[in-house]
Design a protein around this motif. Structure first.
Motif, mmCIF file in Angstrom:
data_model
loop_
_atom_site.group_PDB
_atom_site.id
_atom_site.type_symbol
_atom_site.label_atom_id
_atom_site.label_comp_id
_atom_site.label_asym_id
_atom_site.label_seq_id
_atom_site.Cartn_x
_atom_site.Cartn_y
_atom_site.Cartn_z
ATOM 1 N N ALA A 1 30.617 38.540 37.743
ATOM 2 C CA ALA A 1 30.518 39.957 37.675
ATOM 3 C C ALA A 1 32.192 40.159 36.787
ATOM 4 O O ALA A 1 32.130 41.070 36.247
ATOM 5 C CB ALA A 1 30.695 40.835 38.949
ATOM 6 N N ALA A 2 33.185 39.126 37.185
ATOM 7 C CA ALA A 2 34.475 39.544 36.659
ATOM 8 C C ALA A 2 34.693 38.787 35.339
ATOM 9 O O ALA A 2 36.025 38.796 34.727
ATOM 10 C CB ALA A 2 35.504 39.183 37.651
ATOM 11 N N ALA A 3 33.459 37.783 34.796
ATOM 12 C CA ALA A 3 33.864 36.941 33.636
ATOM 13 C C ALA A 3 34.068 38.074 32.424
ATOM 14 O O ALA A 3 34.751 37.569 31.433
ATOM 15 C CB ALA A 3 32.752 36.273 33.374
ATOM 16 N N THR A 4 33.358 39.049 32.326
ATOM 17 C CA THR A 4 33.564 40.186 31.448
ATOM 18 C C THR A 4 33.599 41.527 32.025
ATOM 19 O O THR A 4 33.059 41.555 33.186
ATOM 20 C CB THR A 4 32.196 40.186 30.591
ATOM 21 O OG1 THR A 4 31.253 40.585 31.267
ATOM 22 C CG2 THR A 4 32.062 38.639 29.678
ATOM 23 N N PRO A 5 33.905 42.635 31.322
ATOM 24 C CA PRO A 5 33.905 43.885 32.084
ATOM 25 C C PRO A 5 32.482 44.332 32.497
ATOM 26 O O PRO A 5 32.382 45.272 33.500
ATOM 27 C CB PRO A 5 34.642 44.917 30.781
ATOM 28 C CG PRO A 5 35.411 43.865 30.012
ATOM 29 C CD PRO A 5 34.590 42.514 29.902
ATOM 30 N N LEU B 1 40.828 46.351 33.572
ATOM 31 C CA LEU B 1 40.660 47.245 32.105
ATOM 32 C C LEU B 1 42.012 48.103 32.049
ATOM 33 O O LEU B 1 42.452 48.166 30.920
ATOM 34 C CB LEU B 1 39.436 47.883 31.924
ATOM 35 C CG LEU B 1 38.205 47.139 31.869
ATOM 36 C CD1 LEU B 1 36.865 47.999 31.936
ATOM 37 C CD2 LEU B 1 38.076 46.305 30.505
ATOM 38 N N ALA B 2 42.224 48.930 32.925
ATOM 39 C CA ALA B 2 43.592 49.685 33.057
ATOM 40 C C ALA B 2 44.752 48.979 32.978
ATOM 41 O O ALA B 2 45.532 49.517 32.345
ATOM 42 C CB ALA B 2 43.491 50.857 34.291
ATOM 43 N N SER B 3 44.701 47.942 33.474
ATOM 44 C CA SER B 3 45.954 46.985 33.351
ATOM 45 C C SER B 3 46.295 46.759 32.038
ATOM 46 O O SER B 3 47.341 46.825 31.280
ATOM 47 C CB SER B 3 46.215 46.001 34.390
ATOM 48 O OG SER B 3 45.994 46.295 35.743
ATOM 49 N N VAL B 4 45.020 46.261 31.390
ATOM 50 C CA VAL B 4 45.241 45.775 30.129
ATOM 51 C C VAL B 4 45.431 46.733 28.997
ATOM 52 O O VAL B 4 46.353 46.793 28.153
ATOM 53 C CB VAL B 4 43.804 45.020 29.469
ATOM 54 C CG1 VAL B 4 43.776 44.644 28.181
ATOM 55 C CG2 VAL B 4 43.438 43.784 30.306
ATOM 56 N N LYS B 5 45.043 47.889 29.354
ATOM 57 C CA LYS B 5 45.315 49.253 28.623
ATOM 58 C C LYS B 5 46.990 49.647 28.467
ATOM 59 O O LYS B 5 47.372 49.911 27.658
ATOM 60 C CB LYS B 5 44.651 50.492 29.031
ATOM 61 C CG LYS B 5 44.762 51.837 28.580
ATOM 62 C CD LYS B 5 44.189 51.903 26.927
ATOM 63 C CE LYS B 5 44.107 53.197 26.628
ATOM 64 N NZ LYS B 5 43.909 53.441 25.283
ATOM 65 N N TRP C 1 39.407 39.646 26.620
ATOM 66 C CA TRP C 1 38.456 39.872 27.754
ATOM 67 C C TRP C 1 37.895 41.397 27.462
ATOM 68 O O TRP C 1 36.738 41.632 28.086
ATOM 69 C CB TRP C 1 39.235 39.561 29.137
ATOM 70 C CG TRP C 1 38.489 39.854 30.264
ATOM 71 C CD1 TRP C 1 37.277 39.219 30.962
ATOM 72 C CD2 TRP C 1 38.443 41.169 31.064
ATOM 73 N NE1 TRP C 1 36.677 39.837 31.989
ATOM 74 C CE2 TRP C 1 37.427 41.159 32.288
ATOM 75 C CE3 TRP C 1 39.199 42.310 31.128
ATOM 76 C CZ2 TRP C 1 37.294 42.169 33.252
ATOM 77 C CZ3 TRP C 1 39.287 43.214 31.889
ATOM 78 C CH2 TRP C 1 38.203 43.199 32.813
ATOM 79 N N ALA C 2 38.976 42.174 27.514
ATOM 80 C CA ALA C 2 38.828 43.560 27.778
ATOM 81 C C ALA C 2 37.943 44.152 26.515
ATOM 82 O O ALA C 2 36.715 45.141 26.971
ATOM 83 C CB ALA C 2 40.044 44.639 27.751
ATOM 84 N N ILE C 3 37.688 43.561 25.429
ATOM 85 C CA ILE C 3 37.219 44.446 24.160
ATOM 86 C C ILE C 3 35.706 43.950 24.386
ATOM 87 O O ILE C 3 34.938 44.374 23.817
ATOM 88 C CB ILE C 3 37.589 43.974 22.746
ATOM 89 C CG1 ILE C 3 37.731 42.515 22.755
ATOM 90 C CG2 ILE C 3 38.820 44.635 22.515
ATOM 91 C CD1 ILE C 3 38.086 42.142 21.329
ATOM 92 N N ARG C 4 35.220 42.708 25.227
ATOM 93 C CA ARG C 4 34.076 42.086 25.407
ATOM 94 C C ARG C 4 33.468 42.887 26.346
ATOM 95 O O ARG C 4 32.992 42.362 27.478
ATOM 96 C CB ARG C 4 34.024 40.795 25.556
ATOM 97 C CG ARG C 4 34.376 40.067 24.173
ATOM 98 C CD ARG C 4 34.421 38.381 24.487
ATOM 99 N NE ARG C 4 35.411 38.207 25.028
ATOM 100 C CZ ARG C 4 35.538 37.077 26.206
ATOM 101 N NH1 ARG C 4 34.457 36.510 26.263
ATOM 102 N NH2 ARG C 4 36.614 37.002 26.636
ATOM 103 N N SER D 1 37.677 56.866 27.575
ATOM 104 C CA SER D 1 38.503 55.958 27.159
ATOM 105 C C SER D 1 39.006 55.200 28.416
ATOM 106 O O SER D 1 39.322 55.976 29.448
ATOM 107 C CB SER D 1 39.598 56.000 26.096
ATOM 108 O OG SER D 1 40.434 57.036 26.459
ATOM 109 N N ILE D 2 39.479 53.763 28.563
ATOM 110 C CA ILE D 2 40.251 53.356 29.714
ATOM 111 C C ILE D 2 41.533 54.078 29.760
ATOM 112 O O ILE D 2 42.367 53.986 28.880
ATOM 113 C CB ILE D 2 40.286 51.889 29.686
ATOM 114 C CG1 ILE D 2 38.738 51.494 29.617
ATOM 115 C CG2 ILE D 2 41.069 51.308 30.896
ATOM 116 C CD1 ILE D 2 37.976 51.456 30.780
#
Ligand SMILES: Cc1cc2nc3c(=O)[nH]c(=O)nc-3n(C[C@H](O)[C@H](O)[C@H](O)COP(=O)(O)OP(=O)(O)OC[C@H]3O[C@@H](n4cnc5c(N)ncnc54)[C@H](O)[C@@H]3O)c2cc1C
Ligand SMILES: *[C@@H]1O[C@H](CO)[C@@H](O)[C@H](O)[C@H]1NC(C)=O
Ligand SMILES: *[C@@H]1O[C@H](CO)[C@@H](O)[C@H](O)[C@H]1NC(C)=O
Ligand SMILES: *[C@@H]1O[C@H](CO)[C@@H](O)[C@H](O)[C@H]1NC(C)=O
Ligand SMILES: *[C@@H]1O[C@H](CO)[C@@H](O)[C@H](O)[C@H]1NC(C)=O
Length: 517
Positions: free
Chosen positions: A401-405, A490-494, A223-226, A508-509
């Motif tokens: 809005a939350a389907a992708t970043p 995004l920050a949680s994925v990071k 999800w995050a990279i898209r 960067s995030i």
């Protein structure tokens, strides 16, 4: 030599164990370069002292602002021809505490893929040689390497099957790697969404040097990279995309109106019509000097376009005489350059002659006629200023809005890109841009004032680094403008995939570490 041998063995051990990576507290440039020499073919590594270093560095730089004698340049540039080279570069970087920046097409508006805005030691992984596009005609899918340009992608798809196309950006020298990482908006987004809405798999090298596909990286990272912006999560090597059907003939028009030729009325009407027209039709507007150019791509015939325009937007006076009918591939060339030479889509030529600075906004509430006339008056003050406005709505707006970043979907009427060009002293021009952007504040979205990550702008904020990790709160300032409610995820994925913040640049995030919120 014995020491080097010993090092190579230790290095190999770290290669084999997935998560065991030792990071020295002090960056070791010499050790990093030595590691690259040991583990990569020498013809793929360009150190600062090498005679080709400058040629390789400048090969995809777009903006002379970031190629001066004070630009903070990389220690070296690695030009991989295989995933294993990227993995080796990341492992050398981790091992010796030297960060890597990654460059695909080099079009970053702030040059962050090849220069640092701060003083720091880093290497660059330049993916220009990883640029294969392979189309699967039976699945209507393609794998595209990050180093390919959008022009190469369009060309290869259409040469395989002229009835297939792909929704992506207008400029055909943009690298797929950075472009997809930020979303990728273009002339077919109202019908088919952004490029990221059609990405169905990807290959990424993470901060441990592991090569992962969608299944390996998991839903959150995929999800995050898209759309979460390049550089934060790893190095994406290639993307699998779902292609879309295009008609055999499409129609394009360019209708220019002098700014006093009823343009205020036209813009007032366009902002409501543009986002609500049939998905097959995108009309963007470019305002520059004394003219507003209405530029359209219609996925259909001239005759039916003229009917639609007569009923929905008669004020523009569009007639069949304005139509240019062509293939979808020709339209990609035409909208980019004004001519239908499709071979030009393969050109990677860039120019270093003009300085530029860009900013962005999104508009969710229609602007009044009086305000449009005030906006237009700004162009009388500066001939070097330009805005490009692209209508949203259509299929793009139906995706949550939350389907992708990329959060700028439902409710967005259009985006605005502000552009200035100059040669020599840019003070007056950049001051005009800053003042115009301030003035526009009251007419555009606020709380947060939205911005598009692919139109990167360091004026809206930069990471704050504490104990060698960027802070969640520091990143919020610009992160919520780019990603709104998606910033936190995004920050949680990071935090899950790169807690030590190895993949870092000025925007960067940051990792959302325990106790930080
Ligand atoms: C002339 C011009 C026209 C443009 N037109 C459009 C348009 O129509 N629509 C639109 O949406 N945008 C457009 N853009 C903006 C463009 O999408 C972004 O600048 C995009 O980031 C460029 O990608 P790149 O690979 O060329 O850039 P790069 O400078 O190589 O990279 C941009 C950022 O992504 C990171 N990155 C690059 N490759 C990777 C990778 N493989 N994995 C992880 N991170 C990576 C970089 O480190 C950097 O932070 C345009 C830009 C220019 C200069
Ligand atoms: C850097 O470039 C500027 C402008 O071209 C020039 O005036 C200056 O002398 C240069 N400095 C060095 C150290 O080369
Ligand atoms: C700003 O956008 C224009 C038009 O797309 C582009 O030509 C220019 O290179 C961009 N600016 C920067 C800083 O890259
Ligand atoms: C459209 O055509 C009409 C009639 O010829 C004319 O009055 C009007 O000014 C035109 N509008 C534009 C925006 O060119
Ligand atoms: C690209 O640059 C090369 C070398 O300068 C030139 O020969 C070629 O014509 C250019 N191509 C395009 C499409 O501009």
């Amino acid at each position: 030599m014995a020491m080097l041998k010993g090092f190579s063995v230790a290095f190999l051990v770290s290669f084999l164990s997935c998560h065991l990576i030792w990071i020295p507290s002090q960056a070791s440039s010499d050790g990093f370069l030595q590691c690259l020499r040991e583990n990569l073919p020498s013809e793929l590594v360009f150190e600062q002292g090498s005679s080709s270093f400058t040629t390789v560095l400048v090969s995809s730089i777009r903006n002379p602002k970031f190629f001066t004698n004070t630009t903070v340049r990389p220690l070296c540039i690695v030009t991989p021809t295989d995933a294993s080279h990227v993995q080796a570069a990341v492992r050398c970087g981790r091992w010796h505490g030297v960060r890597l920046r990654v460059r695909s097409g080099g079009h970053d508006y702030e040059g962050l893929s090849y220069r640092s805005a701060r003083s720091e030691v880093f290497g660059v992984v330049d993916l220009a040689k990883l640029r294969t596009v392979s189309v699967n005609r039976f699945e209507s899918t393609a794998w595209v390497d990050s180093g390919a340009t959008t022009g190469e992608l369009y060309y290869t798809i259409a040469k395989n099957n002229p009835r297939l196309g792909f929704p992506s950006g207008v400029c055909t020298t943009i690298g797929v790697g950075g472009h997809f990482s930020g979303g990728a908006i273009g002339m077919m987004m109202r019908k088919h969404g952004l490029s990221i809405d059609k990405v169905i798999d990807a290959k990424l090298v993470n901060a441990n040097g592991d090569l992962l596909d969608k299944a390996g990286m998991g839903e959150d990272l995929f999800w995050a990279i898209r759309g979460g912006g390049g550089e934060s999560f790893g190095i994406v090597l290639s993307w699998k995309v779902q292609l879309v059907y295009v008609p055999s003939i499409v129609t394009v028009f360019n209708i220019g109106k002098a700014l006093d030729q009823g343009t205020v009325d036209l813009l007032t009407k366009w902002q409501e019509v543009g986002p609500s027209l049939t998905d097959d039709l995108t009309i963007r507007v470019i305002v520059q000097r004394d003219q507003a150019l209405f530029q359209a791509l219609y996925l259909g015939t001239c005759r039916s376009l003229a009917v639609t325009m007569r009923s929905k937007f008669p004020e523009l006076n569009m007639t069949t005489a304005d139509c240019h009918s062509m293939t979808w591939l020709q339209s990609a060339a035409f909208i980019n350059s004004g001519n239908t030479d499709v071979e030009a889509l393969l050109s990677r030529n860039t120019s270093l002659s003009t300085f530029t600075k860009n900013k962005s906004d999104y508009v969710r509430t229609a602007i009044s006629k009086l305000d449009w006339s005030n906006i237009i008056s700004w162009f009388k003050m500066n001939a070097a200023g330009m805005i490009i406005m692209e209508p949203h709505g259509g299929f793009l707006g139906t995706i949550p809005a939350a389907a992708t970043p990329y959060p700028h979907r439902n409710g967005v009427l259009f985006n605005i890109q502000y552009i200035v060009f100059w040669q020599g002293d840019g003070t007056a021009t950049t001051t005009w841009l800053a003042n115009f952007y301030d003035f526009m504040g009251k007419h555009v979205s606020n709380n947060p004032r939205e911005a598009y990550v692919n139109y990167r702008d360091l004026d809206i904020g930069q990471n704050v680094v504490v104990d060698d990790v960027s802070t969640f709160d520091g990143g919020k300032v610009w992160g919520e403008q780019y990603f709104m409610g998606n910033y936190e995820r995004l920050a949680s994925v990071k935090a899950a995939v790169d807690p030590s913040d190895y993949f870092r640049n000025e925007q960067s995030i940051p990792p959302l570490l325990q106790g930080q919120k």
